[in-house]
Scaffold this motif. Sequence first.
Motif, PDB file in Angstrom:
ATOM      1  N   ARG A   1       0.829  -1.215   0.000  1.00 22.46           N
ATOM      2  CA  ARG A   1       0.000   0.000   0.000  1.00 22.46           C
ATOM      3  C   ARG A   1       0.857   1.256   0.000  1.00 22.46           C
ATOM      4  NH1 ARG A   1      -5.403  -0.537   1.016  1.00 22.46           N
ATOM      5  NH2 ARG A   1      -6.099  -2.668   1.466  1.00 22.46           N
ATOM      6  N   ARG A   2       1.954   1.214   0.724  1.00 18.03           N
ATOM      7  CA  ARG A   2       2.824   2.396   0.772  1.00 18.03           C
ATOM      8  C   ARG A   2       3.529   2.596  -0.562  1.00 18.03           C
ATOM      9  NH1 ARG A   2       5.018   6.276   0.511  1.00 18.03           N
ATOM     10  NH2 ARG A   2       6.197   7.513   2.036  1.00 18.03           N
ATOM     11  N   LEU A   3       4.057   1.528  -1.146  1.00 18.71           N
ATOM     12  CA  LEU A   3       4.714   1.654  -2.443  1.00 18.71           C
ATOM     13  C   LEU A   3       3.717   1.988  -3.546  1.00 18.71           C
ATOM     14  CD1 LEU A   3       7.205  -1.366  -2.295  1.00 18.71           C
ATOM     15  CD2 LEU A   3       7.750   1.071  -2.048  1.00 18.71           C
ATOM     16  N   GLY A   4       2.474   1.542  -3.370  1.00 18.93           N
ATOM     17  CA  GLY A   4       1.451   1.764  -4.386  1.00 18.93           C
ATOM     18  C   GLY A   4       1.029   3.212  -4.538  1.00 18.93           C
TER      19      GLY A   4
ATOM     20  N   GLU B 116       5.403   1.783  10.248  1.00 14.59           N
ATOM     21  CA  GLU B 116       6.747   2.338  10.390  1.00 14.59           C
ATOM     22  C   GLU B 116       7.740   1.610   9.492  1.00 14.59           C
ATOM     23  OE1 GLU B 116       7.081   4.080  14.886  1.00 14.59           O
ATOM     24  OE2 GLU B 116       6.569   1.955  14.708  1.00 14.59           O
ATOM     25  N   ILE B 117       7.621   0.294   9.425  1.00 17.05           N
ATOM     26  CA  ILE B 117       8.512  -0.472   8.555  1.00 17.05           C
ATOM     27  C   ILE B 117       8.240  -0.150   7.092  1.00 17.05           C
ATOM     28  CG2 ILE B 117       9.221  -2.780   7.845  1.00 17.05           C
ATOM     29  CD1 ILE B 117      10.143  -1.867  10.653  1.00 17.05           C
ATOM     30  N   ALA B 118       6.975  -0.027   6.723  1.00 15.19           N
ATOM     31  CA  ALA B 118       6.631   0.302   5.340  1.00 15.19           C
ATOM     32  C   ALA B 118       7.176   1.676   4.964  1.00 15.19           C
ATOM     33  CB  ALA B 118       5.122   0.266   5.151  1.00 15.19           C
ATOM     34  N   GLY B 119       7.166   2.609   5.908  1.00 16.18           N
ATOM     35  CA  GLY B 119       7.717   3.928   5.634  1.00 16.18           C
ATOM     36  C   GLY B 119       9.202   3.876   5.340  1.00 16.18           C
ATOM     37  N   VAL B 120       9.929   3.057   6.095  1.00 12.94           N
ATOM     38  CA  VAL B 120      11.365   2.909   5.845  1.00 12.94           C
ATOM     39  C   VAL B 120      11.598   2.217   4.502  1.00 12.94           C
ATOM     40  CG1 VAL B 120      13.523   1.917   6.699  1.00 12.94           C
ATOM     41  CG2 VAL B 120      11.884   2.889   8.312  1.00 12.94           C
ATOM     42  N   ALA B 121      10.802   1.212   4.205  1.00 14.13           N
ATOM     43  CA  ALA B 121      10.931   0.523   2.918  1.00 14.13           C
ATOM     44  C   ALA B 121      10.706   1.490   1.758  1.00 14.13           C
ATOM     45  CB  ALA B 121       9.958  -0.642   2.828  1.00 14.13           C
ATOM     46  N   ALA B 122       9.687   2.350   1.887  1.00 13.58           N
ATOM     47  CA  ALA B 122       9.407   3.327   0.837  1.00 13.58           C
ATOM     48  C   ALA B 122      10.563   4.314   0.688  1.00 13.58           C
ATOM     49  CB  ALA B 122       8.110   4.069   1.140  1.00 13.58           C
ATOM     50  N   PHE B 123      11.142   4.724   1.801  1.00 18.38           N
ATOM     51  CA  PHE B 123      12.311   5.606   1.735  1.00 18.38           C
ATOM     52  C   PHE B 123      13.464   4.918   1.009  1.00 18.38           C
ATOM     53  CE2 PHE B 123      16.464   6.332   3.792  1.00 18.38           C
ATOM     54  CZ  PHE B 123      16.735   7.598   3.285  1.00 18.38           C
ATOM     55  N   LEU B 124      13.731   3.667   1.353  1.00 17.34           N
ATOM     56  CA  LEU B 124      14.843   2.946   0.726  1.00 17.34           C
ATOM     57  C   LEU B 124      14.620   2.739  -0.768  1.00 17.34           C
ATOM     58  CD1 LEU B 124      15.537   0.314   3.521  1.00 17.34           C
ATOM     59  CD2 LEU B 124      16.990   2.253   2.872  1.00 17.34           C
ATOM     60  N   ALA B 125      13.369   2.682  -1.181  1.00 13.39           N
ATOM     61  CA  ALA B 125      13.058   2.527  -2.602  1.00 13.39           C
ATOM     62  C   ALA B 125      13.138   3.852  -3.351  1.00 13.39           C
ATOM     63  CB  ALA B 125      11.662   1.934  -2.769  1.00 13.39           C
ATOM     64  N   SER B 126      13.187   4.955  -2.641  1.00  8.67           N
ATOM     65  CA  SER B 126      13.089   6.268  -3.269  1.00  8.67           C
ATOM     66  C   SER B 126      14.447   6.825  -3.662  1.00  8.67           C
ATOM     67  CB  SER B 126      12.411   7.248  -2.305  1.00  8.67           C
ATOM     68  OG  SER B 126      13.316   7.642  -1.273  1.00  8.67           O
TER      69      SER B 126
END
Length: 278
Positions: A29-32, A243-253
Amino acid sequence: MAKAGSSERPDWPLAVVVGAGGLGMVVARRLGLSHRLLIADRDAQLAEQHCADLRSQGYDAIAIACDVTSPSDIAALADAASAQGNVRTLAHVVGLSPAAKDFTAIMAVNLVGAASVAQSFLDVLEPGGAGIFISSSAAHMQDVPAALLPLLDDPLRPDFIAALAAELGAEANANQAYSLSKAALNRMCRRLAPAWGKRGLRIVSLSPGLIASPQGAESYKHSAGKMALLEAAPLGRECSMLEIAGVAAFLASDQASYITGTDILVDGGLIAAVRPGS
């Protein structure tokens, strides 16, 4: 441009999310919010149900069946992603906890499967892309015996799991499988960084600490020491899946464009508290 009358966004890059469990879907959902989604899970019906819900909410999401212990499934996933084009992000979230109580299954999913996915996506991700592999703070809980490192660093050898079980002997249990698989996963991301970098790609591991998730809640029933770890965490709570999804999205950015070949520990200071000298 967006496709009129639908939530399809062919102009957006693709994120492949492997694992449609609780954390996998929060990450999806966060990456989407900025990616098209290809969601892979062993349970094809579950993945399609999630994608139908996502599409009804405005996400561009499709599902595919994939068992990460099946080389043919992984090859099919890589082919499906490549056919979608502009593959920017790989989020490998699938994993088994010690609650699985099966040394072979845990190693096969957590390490061999992850290594197979990493290998298959090296030629699929486009330059500027990133692979994010969800690991665990368990990887930092103990030192891996030096004698095991050459074996753990070669998870794609045909007899890997049998050879590791033979080396461990009576210690070849679910808890060992979990901690060793996660430690080896972190090492894998470091080892692969040079090869990925030559393709213009980044690869990182992301190690949550105690996480409030369905799988995390189940593990309290099987680990007498887990509550003690929660009490030792400096921030005094579990992290949330958001919180984990937020970090994952940052790492993908692009904001993380110089981060590769390392582990990002998101544990509320737990390792600092229980292993201050490590």
